[in-house]
Design an enzyme around this catalytic site. Structure first.
Site, PDB file in Angstrom:
ATOM      1  N   GLN A   1       9.841 -16.348 -10.654  1.00 20.78           N
ATOM      2  CA  GLN A   1       8.698 -16.984 -11.299  1.00 20.78           C
ATOM      3  C   GLN A   1       7.691 -15.984 -11.857  1.00 20.78           C
ATOM      4  OE1 GLN A   1       5.612 -17.964  -7.858  1.00 20.78           O
ATOM      5  NE2 GLN A   1       7.533 -18.999  -7.492  1.00 20.78           N
TER       6      GLN A   1
ATOM      7  N   HIS B   1       3.320 -16.145 -13.460  1.00 22.59           N
ATOM      8  CA  HIS B   1       2.130 -16.969 -13.613  1.00 22.59           C
ATOM      9  C   HIS B   1       1.417 -16.589 -14.908  1.00 22.59           C
ATOM     10  CE1 HIS B   1       3.038 -18.063  -9.556  1.00 22.59           C
ATOM     11  NE2 HIS B   1       3.013 -16.803  -9.204  1.00 22.59           N
TER      12      HIS B   1
ATOM     13  N   GLU C   1      -2.026 -13.287  -7.586  1.00 26.43           N
ATOM     14  CA  GLU C   1      -1.753 -13.415  -6.152  1.00 26.43           C
ATOM     15  C   GLU C   1      -1.523 -12.059  -5.507  1.00 26.43           C
ATOM     16  OE1 GLU C   1       1.336 -16.390  -6.406  1.00 26.43           O
ATOM     17  OE2 GLU C   1       2.931 -14.919  -6.453  1.00 26.43           O
TER      18      GLU C   1
ATOM     19  N   HIS D   1       8.602 -12.263 -10.674  1.00 25.76           N
ATOM     20  CA  HIS D   1       8.815 -11.889  -9.279  1.00 25.76           C
ATOM     21  C   HIS D   1       9.568 -12.958  -8.505  1.00 25.76           C
ATOM     22  CE1 HIS D   1       4.968 -14.066  -9.490  1.00 25.76           C
ATOM     23  NE2 HIS D   1       5.207 -14.498  -8.260  1.00 25.76           N
TER      24      HIS D   1
ATOM     25  N   ARG E   1       8.929 -21.044 -13.861  1.00 22.11           N
ATOM     26  CA  ARG E   1      10.116 -20.597 -13.132  1.00 22.11           C
ATOM     27  C   ARG E   1      11.236 -20.205 -14.088  1.00 22.11           C
ATOM     28  NH1 ARG E   1       8.050 -24.938 -10.536  1.00 22.11           N
ATOM     29  NH2 ARG E   1       7.117 -24.481  -8.499  1.00 22.11           N
TER      30      ARG E   1
END
Ligand SMILES: [Zn+2]
Length: 415
Positions: free
Chosen positions: A97, A99, A134, A267, A286
């Site tokens: 995935q 972001h 994240e 990642h 994804r």
């Protein structure tokens, strides 16, 4: 200051032991336990424990946002907790995935709204208009794939597999060993028709088996990379994400090391237990290794093909006794770690933190006594506490040696 009870999430990739052992419940658990959510996410908020019973942290914040979040957080992020803290326990790999950036998230959210795709639709990519940086900090050894590997090294890896069917692809990358070459190769692989994929994958897997079986394999450069390709293909046979794994950095975090994933970084977490903190967003694009919705064109729009040696984050001293912090550019959160021994407490040492906005404390080892005004609270291993922006100073004193506490708060917005 109140005790907080996290929301336990059960996904198939979770561990039956890690979260149960962390919180002192019988292990192994009946179901795989993947994540413990400590936050006010509408999907699964944590609960604060009050005399009258447990209340959703989301409700607590909604009822008195200024009291709970404080002016600084509200001015920057509105009347909601801007971060989500988790404990993540991966027995099996998670999906491949990436972001979106803040700008991509705003644009994508508006576009899908305009197209009339309901917010709860499985086809929806952008469930909110926020980016989702994240940070993971390993509690055990933690394995991951993150970011595109230097294409020169990838060419060496693919050559070392000695797979004839890979030659045209290796040629593509060796002829253009840069972000454009990576984009071309990744795009080709992730969009291969199933028939071509089914023809290419078996020789690639044979190549990995051969590579690992060579007598010099133990000293060879790409042993973990080749093993990971085989493991992923066992879980997701015929998935284009297995080929994508050939292009990514294979990373091992030792306990205490951190990894920051900014927008566009492709990642997949593979194995291990970690504390994770992220902006409070659900925006995930994804690329495979999942039964969930995969939107390849949208993933390609957000991916960053600049190859990087993903730097592992070592924390910096904060100036407080026992506390180190993991520096990231994300404004939504800061994460620090406090390590204390009971003997420190015996010597009269305790750590004092000043609430400058909302905070969550999570005890991952040992136990600690928290004092705040007239209140006190014992934080056992696996336990957590909510500290509102209106709480007074909180004193933390270890009740056991090797007590470890993670402290999450709101970052600094620089304008
Ligand atoms: Zn992610």
């Amino acid at each position: 200051m109140r005790q907080l009870e996290g929301a336990l999430r059960s996904y198939a990739w979770g561990s039956r032991t890690a979260l149960a052992e962390l919180s002192g419940r019988p292990s192994p658990s009946a179901h795989p336990e993947a994540e413990l959510w400590l936050g006010a996410h509408p999907g699964d908020p944590a609960h604060v424990i009050e005399e009258s019973g447990a209340r959703s942290l989301r409700d607590v914040i909604d009822e008195a946002p200024l009291h709970e979040l404080g002016e600084r957080s509200i001015a920057a992020f509105g009347e909601r907790l801007p971060f989500l803290l988790k404990v993540l326990a991966a027995e099996e790999p998670l999906s491949l995935q990436a972001h979106p950036s803040a700008e991509q998230a705003r644009e994508g959210f508006a576009r899908e709204d305009a197209a009339g795709i309901p917010l709860d639709s499985a086809e929806r990519n952008y469930r909110d208009a926020s980016h989702k940086p994240e940070l993971v900090v390993a509690l055990t050894r933690f394995e991951a794939l993150a970011g595109f590997r230097d294409p020169h090294r990838t060419v060496r890896f693919l050559d070392a597999l000695g797979v004839a069917q890979l030659e045209p692809y290796v040629g593509l990358l060796s002829g253009q060993p840069d972000p454009d070459g990576l984009r071309a190769l990744f795009t080709t692989w992730i969009t291969l028709p199933q028939q071509a994929l089914s023809a290419l994958l078996p020789p690639v897997l044979d190549g990995c088996v051969d590579y690992l079986s060579r007598p010099d394999a133990a000293g060879a450069e790409f042993v973990p990379e080749a093993r990971t390709v085989l493991e992923l293909s066992e879980g997701y046979p015929g998935d284009a994400g297995v080929l994508a794994a050939l292009l990514l950095n294979r990373i091992t975090l030792e306990p205490g090391q951190g990894l920051f994933l900014d927008a566009g970084n492709l990642h997949a977490y593979l194995h291990g237990t970690a504390v994770e903190i992220m902006a409070n967003s659900d925006n995930v694009l994804r690329g495979g290794l999942t039964p969930k919705h995969v939107d390849v064109p949208e993933l390609l729009r957000v991916l960053d093909f600049d190859s990087v040696d993903v730097p592992l984050l070592a924390p910096d001293a904060t100036g407080r006794v026992g506390e180190v912090a993991y520096a990231t550019p994300a404004p939504e959160f800061v994460l620090s770690r406090i390590d204390l021994d009971a003997s420190d407490a015996g010597a009269g040492v305790s750590v004092t933190i000043e609430p400058d906005g909302p905070q969550i404390l999570l005890c991952t080892s040992g136990a600690a006594k928290l004092g705040c005004g007239a209140q006190s609270l014992v934080l056992e291993r696996g336990g957590s506490a909510w500290i509102s922006a209106s709480d007074n100073e909180v004193h933390i004193q270890a009740c056991a040696d090797e007590t470890q506490i993670f402290r999450a708060g709101v970052g600094r917005v620089t304008t």
